[in-house]
Every structure is written in C-alpha cells, then in structure tokens.
Design a protein around this motif. Structure first.
Motif, short mmCIF file in Angstrom:
data_model
loop_
_atom_site.label_atom_id
_atom_site.label_comp_id
_atom_site.label_asym_id
_atom_site.label_seq_id
_atom_site.Cartn_x
_atom_site.Cartn_y
_atom_site.Cartn_z
N MET A 1 -118.95 -10.56 -55.62
CA MET A 1 -117.93 -11.57 -56.08
C MET A 1 -117.41 -12.06 -54.77
SD MET A 1 -114.95 -9.90 -58.04
CE MET A 1 -115.89 -9.34 -59.33
N ILE A 2 -116.79 -13.54 -54.86
CA ILE A 2 -115.81 -13.63 -53.84
C ILE A 2 -114.63 -13.95 -54.25
CG2 ILE A 2 -115.47 -15.79 -52.28
CD1 ILE A 2 -118.05 -14.80 -51.40
N ILE A 3 -113.71 -13.40 -53.62
CA ILE A 3 -112.39 -13.20 -54.05
C ILE A 3 -111.48 -13.88 -52.95
CG2 ILE A 3 -112.21 -11.33 -55.69
CD1 ILE A 3 -110.87 -9.93 -53.61
N ASN A 4 -110.21 -14.36 -53.07
CA ASN A 4 -109.19 -14.77 -52.14
C ASN A 4 -108.26 -13.72 -51.94
OD1 ASN A 4 -107.46 -15.25 -54.29
ND2 ASN A 4 -107.74 -17.52 -54.21
N HIS A 5 -107.26 -14.29 -51.22
CA HIS A 5 -106.19 -13.31 -50.88
C HIS A 5 -105.52 -12.96 -51.94
CE1 HIS A 5 -104.70 -17.16 -50.07
NE2 HIS A 5 -103.33 -16.84 -50.43
N ARG A 6 -105.26 -13.79 -53.20
CA ARG A 6 -104.51 -13.50 -54.24
C ARG A 6 -105.15 -12.90 -55.25
NH1 ARG A 6 -103.51 -19.13 -52.94
NH2 ARG A 6 -105.09 -19.77 -54.60
N ILE A 7 -106.40 -12.28 -54.95
CA ILE A 7 -107.29 -11.78 -55.80
C ILE A 7 -107.73 -12.43 -56.88
CG2 ILE A 7 -108.07 -9.26 -56.86
CD1 ILE A 7 -105.62 -8.40 -55.89
N ASP A 8 -107.90 -13.85 -56.66
CA ASP A 8 -108.50 -14.79 -57.59
C ASP A 8 -109.91 -14.59 -57.49
OD1 ASP A 8 -106.09 -16.25 -58.51
OD2 ASP A 8 -106.21 -17.20 -56.77
N VAL A 9 -110.82 -14.49 -58.62
CA VAL A 9 -112.30 -14.51 -58.65
C VAL A 9 -112.53 -15.91 -58.42
CG1 VAL A 9 -114.47 -13.53 -59.84
CG2 VAL A 9 -112.31 -12.37 -59.85
N LEU A 10 -113.24 -16.27 -57.32
CA LEU A 10 -113.85 -17.53 -57.29
C LEU A 10 -115.30 -17.80 -57.65
CD1 LEU A 10 -112.04 -18.17 -53.72
CD2 LEU A 10 -111.26 -18.69 -55.79
N ALA A 11 -116.01 -16.94 -57.41
CA ALA A 11 -117.43 -16.98 -57.92
C ALA A 11 -118.16 -15.50 -57.61
CB ALA A 11 -118.19 -17.51 -56.66
N TYR A 12 -119.03 -15.22 -58.78
CA TYR A 12 -119.41 -13.92 -58.81
C TYR A 12 -121.01 -14.16 -59.28
CZ TYR A 12 -117.92 -14.93 -63.74
OH TYR A 12 -117.99 -15.71 -64.97
N ASN A 13 -121.87 -13.13 -59.14
CA ASN A 13 -123.17 -13.02 -59.51
C ASN A 13 -123.34 -12.47 -60.90
OD1 ASN A 13 -123.17 -10.34 -59.34
ND2 ASN A 13 -124.48 -10.31 -57.65
N ARG A 14 -124.64 -12.61 -61.47
CA ARG A 14 -124.93 -12.09 -62.59
C ARG A 14 -124.48 -10.46 -63.09
NH1 ARG A 14 -129.04 -9.24 -65.32
NH2 ARG A 14 -129.48 -9.82 -67.36
N MET A 15 -124.73 -9.72 -62.06
CA MET A 15 -124.47 -8.43 -62.38
C MET A 15 -122.85 -8.21 -62.43
SD MET A 15 -126.91 -6.70 -62.93
CE MET A 15 -126.01 -4.99 -63.08
N ALA A 16 -122.11 -8.95 -61.71
CA ALA A 16 -120.57 -9.06 -61.66
C ALA A 16 -119.91 -9.37 -63.15
CB ALA A 16 -119.85 -9.61 -60.66
#
Length: 286
Positions: free
Chosen positions: A122-137
């Motif tokens: 996954m891609i997160i930012n410094h606030r730990i927002d999940v911005l994008a993730y793959n199927r397994m995540a």
C-alpha cells in the motif's frame, strides 16, 4: 494536547521519563516529580536553571545547536528523538504556514502496487492515510473497503474503531508504534493542519492515544515483523518494509511479505485463494 511544535512540552515529557539514578543523580527523601527536576536537567546539560525554565516555558526561542546536543545527551535521546528535538527548535525560528500535501498517487506507483501480486502492499502518507493498495492488501485489511475514500486512516481505525478493525495481534506494540510515528511526522510536517486535526481528534476520542502522546516517544520503524489476526486464516506474521518516497510528499510504499516456505506463506496463499472470486475491480484505487 500540546502543539505539534511545542519544544517546551517535549522537553518536559522526556524529562519525566529519565530515571534520576540512570544519570547519577542521588535521590534523597521523597520526590514530588517523576524523572528529573528542572534544575537537575539544567545541571546535567550545563545550562543555567533560569535559561532552561525559559526554554520549557517558550520564552527562550533560539537555543544553540550545542545546547540542544547537551539536552539530548542529558535526556538520553536516541538518534530519531535527537533529530526531532532539533527540528522543534528550528520551527521556533520561523512562522510555519499551513501547507497541503498531495493525496494523489502517481500512476507509476499504482503499477508497482499491481505488480506486487503475491504480497500486500500500500501507499500511505505521513498521517497514515491509506492512499492506494493492491488486491492482497485489500484482502488482508478487509475493513478498508468499508471505510469511505478519504477517511481510510489506519491510526483512526486502530484507536477509534478497534471493535471493527481488530487486525493487529499485538495491540500494545501496534498502538505505541502508531503514536511514535505520528509524533515523528509532527516534527517533519509541522505546518500540516490536517495532521494537527487528526492528533486532536485521536487525543479526544482515545485515552490510550492521549496517554501515549503525552509520553512523547518518537520513532521511525522502517522494517520489522507484524503479527496480524485475520478472521479467515488466523494469526499470520509478515515482514514489513517501508520505503519513503524522495519527493517530499510524505508518501511511503509499504510491503508485507512472509518467510518463504513457511506456514505464514501458506496462509497468505490461502487468503488469496479465498478471495479468488473477487473480481478485483478498482484495486490500487485511492
């Protein structure tokens, strides 16, 4: 809750966590304060008591690098907390302006997520927002799809929605790591009003968060193991790697992978097979 850039509150919090005997201070009789007294820390750092008091009260705004280094040694800070202390002091020398940080994930990064088909990423930012993730995540963090886009924040899920989002097997370690990460982010991004709002929300809504935030621990966990409890496959231990993007956006790529030929690898494959009927539509979406 203290301000994100409150040098005095950080010094006071860390002072309270230093056992006097660990720095050679002889304890005589009853002590009314936890940790070091102001005058004891001032003596250890080689500064006057009056100057140190003014630092804690915010009346001394330009401590030198030498003073900060001496305070860091006296407070027994590690390298991450040492750098955080210096950043707090530098923030006082300027007036930060509110800044927004991009929530969009570059298409090239989305393609990387999709190529990591065998492990959660996954891609997160410094606030730990999940911005994008793959199927397994998406399969592993099953609660993500139930949260509206723009509200997928792991810290909020951990502290404010634990009944529904009970993925982490070791909640004590998980919550401590989460708060230490946000404390570090507060030093890196002091001019982010959304981060300040998130910390305020968590402090009001969670006693556990408020207690951990007051302890002022700061750290960055680049890698390590994660024990997760999935309702379909049970406890699974995965190795986490975090890759900070070098563009100043605060975004990170996180991957979770099992040891090869392990029970955890088998359980991860089982999870993938259990989710095989899912079309995978819009995976790696924001």
């Amino acid at each position: 809750m203290d301000d994100l850039g409150d040098l005095g509150t950080f010094l006071q919090s860390r002072r309270a966590h230093v056992p006097p005997e660990s720095v050679g201070v002889v304890i005589g009789g009853r002590r009314r304060v936890a940790g070091l007294r102001r005058e004891e820390l001032a003596q250890l750092a080689g500064v006057s008591v009056d100057y140190y008091i003014r630092l804690e009260q915010g009346r001394a705004t330009q401590p030198s690098e030498q003073v900060l280094d001496a305070l860091s040694r006296a407070l027994q800070l590690d390298s991450v907390a040492h750098e955080y202390l210096h950043k707090l002091a530098r923030q006082r020398r300027r007036r930060p302006q509110p800044t927004s940080y991009p929530a969009m994930v570059r298409p090239q990064l989305r393609r990387i997520l999709d190529t990591l088909s065998d492990c959660p990423a996954m891609i997160i930012n410094h606030r730990i927002d999940v911005l994008a993730y793959n199927r397994m995540a998406g399969l592993l963090y099953g609660g993500l799809d139930q949260v509206p886009v723009g509200e997928r924040n792991l810290a909020r899920m951990i502290f404010l929605d634990a009944d529904r989002f009970d993925l982490y097997a070791d909640r004590t370690s998980c919550t401590a790591d989460c708060v230490a990460h946000l404390r570090h982010a507060a030093g890196e991004f002091p001019d982010d009003p959304e981060l300040a709002a998130l910390i305020g929300e968590l402090s009001i809504g969670s006693r556990r968060f408020s207690e951990l935030w007051a302890a002022a621990e700061v750290s960055v966990r680049g890698h390590g193991s994660q024990r997760l409890r999935h309702p379909m496959v049970g406890v699974i231990t995965l190795h986490q790697e975090r890759f900070m993007l070098p563009d100043g956006s605060g975004q990170e790529l996180i991957t979770l992978s099992p040891e090869p030929d392990s029970t955890d690898a088998d359980n991860l494959r089982l999870l993938a097979n259990l989710g095989a009927d899912d079309t995978g539509e819009a995976w790696s979406r924001p």
